[in-house]
Design a protein around this motif. Structure first.
Motif, short mmCIF file in Angstrom:
data_model
loop_
_atom_site.label_atom_id
_atom_site.label_comp_id
_atom_site.label_asym_id
_atom_site.label_seq_id
_atom_site.Cartn_x
_atom_site.Cartn_y
_atom_site.Cartn_z
N VAL A 1 58.22 42.37 38.78
CA VAL A 1 56.95 41.73 39.10
C VAL A 1 56.40 41.22 37.77
N LEU A 2 56.01 39.95 37.75
CA LEU A 2 55.71 39.27 36.48
C LEU A 2 54.23 38.92 36.38
N ALA A 3 53.61 39.34 35.29
CA ALA A 3 52.23 38.94 34.97
C ALA A 3 52.28 37.71 34.08
N LEU A 4 51.61 36.64 34.50
CA LEU A 4 51.62 35.39 33.75
C LEU A 4 50.26 35.15 33.11
N GLY A 5 50.28 34.69 31.87
CA GLY A 5 49.06 34.40 31.14
C GLY A 5 49.40 34.19 29.68
N PHE A 6 48.36 34.06 28.85
CA PHE A 6 48.58 33.90 27.42
C PHE A 6 48.72 35.29 26.77
N PHE A 7 47.86 36.20 27.15
CA PHE A 7 47.89 37.59 26.64
C PHE A 7 47.90 37.65 25.12
N ASP A 8 47.01 36.88 24.49
CA ASP A 8 47.01 36.83 23.04
C ASP A 8 46.35 38.03 22.39
N CYS A 9 45.56 38.80 23.16
CA CYS A 9 44.97 39.99 22.54
C CYS A 9 44.93 41.19 23.48
N LEU A 10 45.30 41.00 24.75
CA LEU A 10 45.36 42.10 25.71
C LEU A 10 44.01 42.81 25.82
N HIS A 11 42.98 42.02 26.16
CA HIS A 11 41.64 42.57 26.33
C HIS A 11 41.49 43.19 27.72
N ILE A 12 40.27 43.62 28.04
CA ILE A 12 40.03 44.36 29.28
C ILE A 12 40.42 43.56 30.53
N GLY A 13 40.23 42.24 30.49
CA GLY A 13 40.63 41.40 31.61
C GLY A 13 42.14 41.33 31.76
N HIS A 14 42.84 41.22 30.63
CA HIS A 14 44.31 41.22 30.65
C HIS A 14 44.83 42.56 31.18
N ILE A 15 44.21 43.64 30.75
CA ILE A 15 44.66 44.97 31.17
C ILE A 15 44.46 45.16 32.67
N LYS A 16 43.37 44.62 33.18
CA LYS A 16 43.11 44.65 34.63
C LYS A 16 44.25 43.96 35.38
N LEU A 17 44.68 42.83 34.86
CA LEU A 17 45.76 42.07 35.47
C LEU A 17 47.09 42.82 35.36
N ILE A 18 47.33 43.40 34.20
CA ILE A 18 48.58 44.15 33.98
C ILE A 18 48.65 45.38 34.88
N ASN A 19 47.53 46.04 35.08
CA ASN A 19 47.52 47.21 35.98
C ASN A 19 47.85 46.80 37.41
N GLU A 20 47.39 45.63 37.83
CA GLU A 20 47.75 45.12 39.15
C GLU A 20 49.25 44.82 39.22
N CYS A 21 49.79 44.29 38.14
CA CYS A 21 51.23 44.02 38.05
C CYS A 21 52.03 45.32 38.18
N LYS A 22 51.61 46.34 37.47
CA LYS A 22 52.31 47.63 37.52
C LYS A 22 52.22 48.25 38.91
N LEU A 23 51.05 48.10 39.55
CA LEU A 23 50.88 48.65 40.91
C LEU A 23 51.80 47.94 41.90
#
Length: 307
Positions: free
Chosen positions: A21-43
């Motif tokens: 399952v792939l999370a797409l984005g820039f992810f240049d600093c992995l802030h709280i919004g990115h982490i929210k997205l990544i947690n959804e990816c892991k789930l």
């Protein structure tokens, strides 16, 4: 395929049979919004019994696009943080002129050409492809056509304002470390190899570990910071100078850390410096003795800090 600790990296154009399952984005600093997205990816990956993966760039797209702003986290630093977030794979590529010319569909088709994609997770404002022409509506149609589950995550906000990398870049540039760290969830940090410096710190009783400031990394506000330094698996308290050294008429922008009660040789070692509090601005002192007295106060600040 390479790895930083537990995370594996694969090339965007590399064949990989593992279901992901792939999370797409820039992810240049992995802030709280990115982490929210990544947690959804892991789930989603857990539910589908496959692996989580995050797509990011090995270099700074800003340089290719001619924009004068450095990365908040370098690629190596993003790998370290992705590993701490327990992501299984990092899908990486160079952002170059050829990549920037890919149409949205060409960009997406490369994934299914080389990888077994079972799901995709993006933010609701995600754009991609040449000139950012692709959007979530196009992605939704493409996922339907290719039988790939899509999850669209709302971006994180603070008092109604979107938490964005540009805001964090502004906070770090202005010296508002506390707010930046709140958005980053984990404290801002730098990874680097200890190099030989001028040994001026040693001459006034405060030996330092010196790092070259990465050329493609955002220059945070000059100052003296309370930090912790990871050495051989242990986080040690430190006082870190970022920027110039006016007392010695040295305008070079670099980073040096005095690690409290540590006397072993660090040359050639790779260390991680995490920034916890900004102590003060850099000041030009009238003598080495005056500078030494101020550093002693900075050390006392670090010793008394509860962070």
């Amino acid at each position: 395929m390479s790895r930083w600790k537990g995370i594996k990296t694969i090339e965007y154009s590399q064949k990989n049979e593992q279901d992901i399952v792939l999370a797409l984005g820039f992810f240049d600093c992995l802030h709280i919004g990115h982490i929210k997205l990544i947690n959804e990816c892991k789930l989603m990956a857990f539910k589908k019994s496959c692996k989580s993966a995050v797509f990011t760039f090995q270099n700074s797209p800003f340089e290719v696009l001619g924009k004068d702003c450095g990365q908040i986290l370098t690629f190596e630093e993003r790998l370290y943080k992705l590993d701490s977030l327990q992501v299984d794979f990092c899908v990486k590529t160079q952002f170059d002129k050829a990549f920037s010319q890919l149409t949205p569909i060409e960009f997406l088709n490369n994934f299914i050409k080389y990888m077994s994609i079972k799901g995709i997770v993006v933010g609701n404002d995600y754009t991609f492809g040449k000139c950012g022409a692709g959007n979530v509506e196009l992605l939704k149609k493409w996922c339907e056509d290719n039988s790939i589950e899509l999850s669209i995550v709302d971006f994180a906000t603070d008092n109604g304002e979107k938490i964005a990398s540009s805001k964090i870049r502004e906070l770090l540039s202005n010296g508002d470390l506390e707010k930046a760290n709140e958005y980053l969830v984990q404290p801002y940090f730098i990874i680097g190899e200890v190099i030989h410096g001028c040994q001026r710190g040693r001459s006034i009783g405060f030996a330092t570990a010196n790092l070259c400031y990465p050329s493609d990394k955002l220059k945070i506000k000059s100052g003296v910071y309370y930090t912790r330094v990871l050495i051989d698996g242990v986080w040690l308290k430190a006082v870190t100078n970022v920027g110039e050294h006016p007392t010695f008429n040295d305008d070079n922008f670099n980073i040096e850390s005095h690690v409290l009660y540590y006397e072993n040789d660090l040359y050639g070692k790779k260390i991680i410096i995490k920034f916890l509090e900004r102590i003060r601005d850099i000041t030009k002192f009238s003598s080495k003795e005056e500078l030494s007295r101020q550093i002693a106060k900075d050390v006392e600040f670090a010793l008394n800090s509860k962070l």
